[in-house]
Enzyme design. Structure first.
Site, PDB file in Angstrom:
ATOM      1  N   HIS A 132      35.790  40.610  47.059  1.00  9.51           N
ATOM      2  CA  HIS A 132      35.047  41.397  46.062  1.00  9.51           C
ATOM      3  C   HIS A 132      36.012  42.124  45.121  1.00  9.51           C
ATOM      4  CE1 HIS A 132      30.991  43.691  45.409  1.00  9.51           C
ATOM      5  NE2 HIS A 132      31.606  43.445  44.261  1.00  9.51           N
ATOM      6  N   GLY A 138      36.418  42.021  39.627  1.00  7.25           N
ATOM      7  CA  GLY A 138      36.490  43.024  38.573  1.00  7.25           C
ATOM      8  C   GLY A 138      37.654  43.972  38.703  1.00  7.25           C
ATOM      9  N   TYR A 139      38.562  43.681  39.630  1.00  4.37           N
ATOM     10  CA  TYR A 139      39.623  44.637  39.971  1.00  4.37           C
ATOM     11  C   TYR A 139      40.912  44.435  39.180  1.00  4.37           C
ATOM     12  CZ  TYR A 139      37.636  47.166  43.951  1.00  4.37           C
ATOM     13  OH  TYR A 139      36.906  48.007  44.748  1.00  4.37           O
ATOM     14  N   SER A 162      30.826  51.150  44.301  1.00  5.11           N
ATOM     15  CA  SER A 162      29.627  50.499  44.828  1.00  5.11           C
ATOM     16  C   SER A 162      29.500  50.612  46.340  1.00  5.11           C
ATOM     17  CB  SER A 162      29.614  49.017  44.425  1.00  5.11           C
ATOM     18  OG  SER A 162      30.768  48.355  44.913  1.00  5.11           O
ATOM     19  N   THR A 197      31.070  51.574  38.160  1.00  3.89           N
ATOM     20  CA  THR A 197      30.542  50.236  38.412  1.00  3.89           C
ATOM     21  C   THR A 197      29.601  49.836  37.288  1.00  3.89           C
ATOM     22  OG1 THR A 197      28.663  51.128  39.647  1.00  3.89           O
ATOM     23  CG2 THR A 197      30.623  50.523  40.917  1.00  3.89           C
ATOM     24  N   ASP A 254      33.736  35.426  45.736  1.00  2.22           N
ATOM     25  CA  ASP A 254      34.390  36.730  45.688  1.00  2.22           C
ATOM     26  C   ASP A 254      33.536  37.772  46.392  1.00  2.22           C
ATOM     27  OD1 ASP A 254      36.359  38.707  44.659  1.00  2.22           O
ATOM     28  OD2 ASP A 254      34.624  39.420  43.515  1.00  2.22           O
ATOM     29  N   GLU A 277      29.093  42.321  53.534  1.00  2.00           N
ATOM     30  CA  GLU A 277      30.371  43.017  53.299  1.00  2.00           C
ATOM     31  C   GLU A 277      30.345  44.397  53.945  1.00  2.00           C
ATOM     32  OE1 GLU A 277      31.430  43.277  49.168  1.00  2.00           O
ATOM     33  OE2 GLU A 277      30.994  41.166  48.793  1.00  2.00           O
ATOM     34  N   ARG A 323      26.921  39.463  43.652  1.00  2.00           N
ATOM     35  CA  ARG A 323      26.570  40.082  44.924  1.00  2.00           C
ATOM     36  C   ARG A 323      26.425  38.987  45.974  1.00  2.00           C
ATOM     37  NH1 ARG A 323      28.158  44.032  42.878  1.00  2.00           N
ATOM     38  NH2 ARG A 323      27.140  46.079  42.636  1.00  2.00           N
ATOM     39  N   ASP A 344      18.693  33.525  32.104  1.00  2.00           N
ATOM     40  CA  ASP A 344      18.462  34.949  32.345  1.00  2.00           C
ATOM     41  C   ASP A 344      17.050  35.278  31.878  1.00  2.00           C
ATOM     42  OD1 ASP A 344      18.408  37.799  32.336  1.00  2.00           O
ATOM     43  OD2 ASP A 344      20.606  37.812  32.297  1.00  2.00           O
TER      44      ASP A 344
END
EC number: 1.1.1.290
Length: 376
Positions: A255, A258-259, A45, A67, A233, A238, A209, A147
């Protein structure tokens, strides 16, 4: 065939090494000169892929982004030049879901306010939001979803308005893509007005984000409302978050929600499969063979009697406190934010840990949470 890949994408050599020559690069500083003779471009990203980056290249066969989101990719440009593209939707959804769940357990422990019995609102019910729901429902937590785009598309789940969610939920977890225009834009979705509408003692978790929350407004808000607890996060601006915001955030990370090793491997593996389709060759490698064994493959559990015990089990896999401490020490250093992301290689998902039940208490629900090998 020349394959240009972000240096922070794992397992590129193992998966793509037989397909061509691999060159790894700093994705945030990638230049048209570096890209001009690439046949395959693999990014994350941090790389904006558009006409400016690709103007000197006339041989690109495939662009892949490891991503979920695609807001960094000019899809129209790629389509107009007949360049095949794939992202990796859902590749790190489990990692993000478990991160958000662990963050809630950590808040519960720190402030002596159990997660059990709270109502959690999920804003954005796509892959990552749904992964959070899976964890929460496995633990018996009531969840509300917001949503509007999925609701309008006919998704059969029950949805509520954002105002209703804010009113009724004790915890709010954000999982939306960034959109700057339209009826349901998410840029500054939580602006000063919406932040001020948060109920007393709300927990706010952002793993999507940074710009979904107006960070400047968040500083002002937290100066007045310390009862609201925040986990970030992701950050506006950034890799240079506002230093003055950090002291007001309960848990800070760069960030990396997801790592997980599994999530990273899954993202690279999806691109490997997609490139094989484009090249019309067999994708014969297996993702499972890439992952190392956990330091302890099996933990014996007599019972999970309270949230403290559940959190201790989760910490066998990932201890959020360590990354929070490291962030506060390093984020102001030169390239500290990106350095932490690049070197975040230790985290695993719940599935890496096998749980054995030595007691009489039913802990089979842990398998629904994601732990593997739950045995009687």
């Amino acid at each position: 065939m020349k394959i240009l890949a972000d240096e922070n994408m794992p397992y590129v050599q193992q998966l793509f090494g037989d397909l061509g020559t691999i060159e790894t690069v700093n994705g945030r500083e990638l230049t048209p000169e570096q890209v001009k003779d690439a046949d395959v471009l693999l990014v994350r990203s941090v790389t904006k892929v558009d006409q400016a980056l690709l103007a000197e290249n006339n041989r690109l066969k495939f662009v892949g982004s490891a991503t979920i989101g695609t807001d960094h990719i000019d899809l129209d440009y790629l389509a107009s030049h007949n360049i095949p593209f794939s992202n990796a939707p859902g590749c790190n959804a489990t990692a993000v879901g478990e991160f958000a769940f662990i963050a809630m357990l950590e808040l519960a422990q720190r402030f002596n306010s159990p997660l059990k019995g709270k109502v959690v609102g999920i804003v954005g019910a796509g892959n990552t939001g749904t992964a959070v729901v899976k964890c929460l429902e496995a633990y018996g937590i009531e969840v509300l979803l917001n949503d509007p785009l999925l609701e309008q598309s006919g998704d059969p789940r029950d949805f509520v308005s954002l105002d209703t969610l804010i009113e009724k939920c004790d915890v709010i977890s954000l999982h939306v893509p960034i959109t700057k225009t339209g009826e349901h834009k998410t840029w500054y979705l939580f602006d000063e007005q919406r932040l001020n509408s948060l109920a007393e003692n709300t927990w706010l978790v952002n793993c999507c984000r940074g710009e979904v929350i107006d960070n400047r407004a968040l500083i002002k808000f937290k100066q007045q409302r310390d009862d609201v607890k925040v986990v970030l996060d992701v950050w506006e601006g950034e890799p240079n978050p506002m230093p003055e915001l950090v002291p007001y955030v309960e848990f800070c990370t760069p960030h990396i929600a997801g790592y997980s090793l599994e999530g990273k491997a899954r993202g690279t593996y999806i691109l490997y499969q997609k490139l094989a389709e484009v090249l019309q060759i067999s994708a014969d490698k297996q993702m499972e063979s890439l992952l190392p064994a956990l330091w302890s493959e099996r933990v014996l559990v007599q019972e999970i009697s309270d949230e403290r015990a559940l959190l201790q089990l989760a910490r066998f896999v990932y201890d959020l406190r360590d990354d929070d401490e490291l962030f506060r020490k390093q984020f102001l250093n030169n390239q500290g934010f990106d350095h932490m992301r690049k070197n975040h290689t230790h985290r695993r998902e719940f599935s890496a840990l096998k749980v054995g039940n030595t007691g009489q208490t039913n802990v089979n629900w842990l398998s629904n949470l994601g732990f593997s090998g739950v045995e009687l």
